[in-house]
Scaffold this motif. Structure first.
Motif: not given
Ligand code: ADP
Ligand code: UDP
Length: 236
Positions: A8, A11-13, A15, A69, A81-84, A86, A123, A191-192
């Motif tokens: 994935y 916008k900011a991260k 995964v 996480h 991080v631990k997979k969750v 969300i 969300k 998480a997050d």
């Molecule tokens: P967005 O999805 O709002 O653009 P980000 O760019 O921060 O946000 O993307 C990170 C995504 O990873 C988010 O959708 C968030 O819910 C998800 N996330 C955060 N921590 C975990 C986790 N431990 N396991 C699975 N998904 C996670």
């Protein structure tokens, strides 16, 4: 730990999968968005700061009994991080009226709230993350009533811990957003991220904004504000 395919890009991260099916790697970017994606830009060094600040705060919360996480910081921008799965809610905690609440109820930003306010937003970028209540959440099956009790009690406890911790660093915690997820055994964990992207931080004395509002509102000094938060929290 091996970084495998990207699952994935948000916008900011980003995964990534790993060779352990229960663990993910998150990679923090410098990209910044606001106004539901309408405003786009970059904040130099933000990814590094948000990664480090989030991990610092999550470790502190774990010590005080909040499950998170967080597993291990792998590099400046990457964390294991631990997979969750969300829970598709933004859990917003407010101590002082600001942003959308100040607008919605027509009070000046900075008005102290008589008691802590919890809000939930569904969300969904396409819908603009609409505010919902516990009835919607149960009816739509986003989380059970029992899960929401756990989430609400963690959110309030996190607020108490963070408010006290930041007060000693001359930072006022105005409001913030949390996300929770479920481990494969159903355990709810935080998480997050928790960073200047997701919290409003004001200097306790000058009331100067030290968070993403500087970007949202074109105030300048964005990078300096993020640096200042990292310095106050981590001494660098
Ligand atoms: P967005 O999805 O709002 O653009 P980000 O760019 O921060 O946000 O993307 C990170 C995504 O990873 C988010 O959708 C968030 O819910 C998800 N996330 C955060 N921590 C975990 C986790 N431990 N396991 C699975 N998904 C996670
Ligand atoms: N917030 C967030 N992500 C969002 C919306 C809000 O991290 O998608 C955070 C924001 O940084 C602030 C708090 O949640 O600390 C409350 O935000 P508000 O509802 O006032 O929204 P905004 O004014 O940012 O639109």
């Amino acid at each position: 730990m091996k970084k495998l395919e990207q699952l994935y890009e948000g916008k900011a991260k980003k995964v990534f999968k790993t060779d352990d099916p229960e663990l993910y790697i998150v990679d923090y970017k410098d990209d910044a968005t606001a106004l539901n994606g309408l405003k786009k830009g970059t904040i130099a060094g933000k990814g590094v700061i948000n990664n480090r600040v989030t991990n610092h705060l999550m470790k502190m919360l774990e010590k005080q009994g909040i499950p998170t996480h967080f597993v291990e910081e792998l590099s400046e921008r990457e964390t294991l991080v631990k997979k969750v799965s969300i829970v598709p809610l933004e859990v917003i905690v407010r101590n002082i009226a600001a942003g959308s609440l100040a607008k919605r109820v027509g009070v000046p930003e900075g008005t102290k709230l008589g008691s802590t306010v919890l809000e939930y937003c569904y969300k969904d970028d396409a819908l603009g993350d609409p505010m919902v209540n516990e009835y919607h959440i149960a009816a739509m099956g986003w989380a059970t009533r029992e899960e929401m009790e756990t989430i609400a009690s963690y959110a309030l406890k996190i607020n108490e811990i963070l408010t006290a911790y930041l007060k000693d660093l001359n930072i006022e915690l105005i409001d913030f957003k949390l996300e929770f997820g479920k481990l494969s055994d159903g355990t709810i964990v935080l998480a997050d991220e928790i960073s200047p992207d997701t919290c409003r931080f004001w200097d306790s004395v000058t009331k100067e904004k030290l968070d993403k509002d500087r970007f949202r509102r074109d105030m300048g000094g964005v990078e300096d504000a993020y640096q200042e938060i990292m310095k106050r929290l981590m001494g660098e």
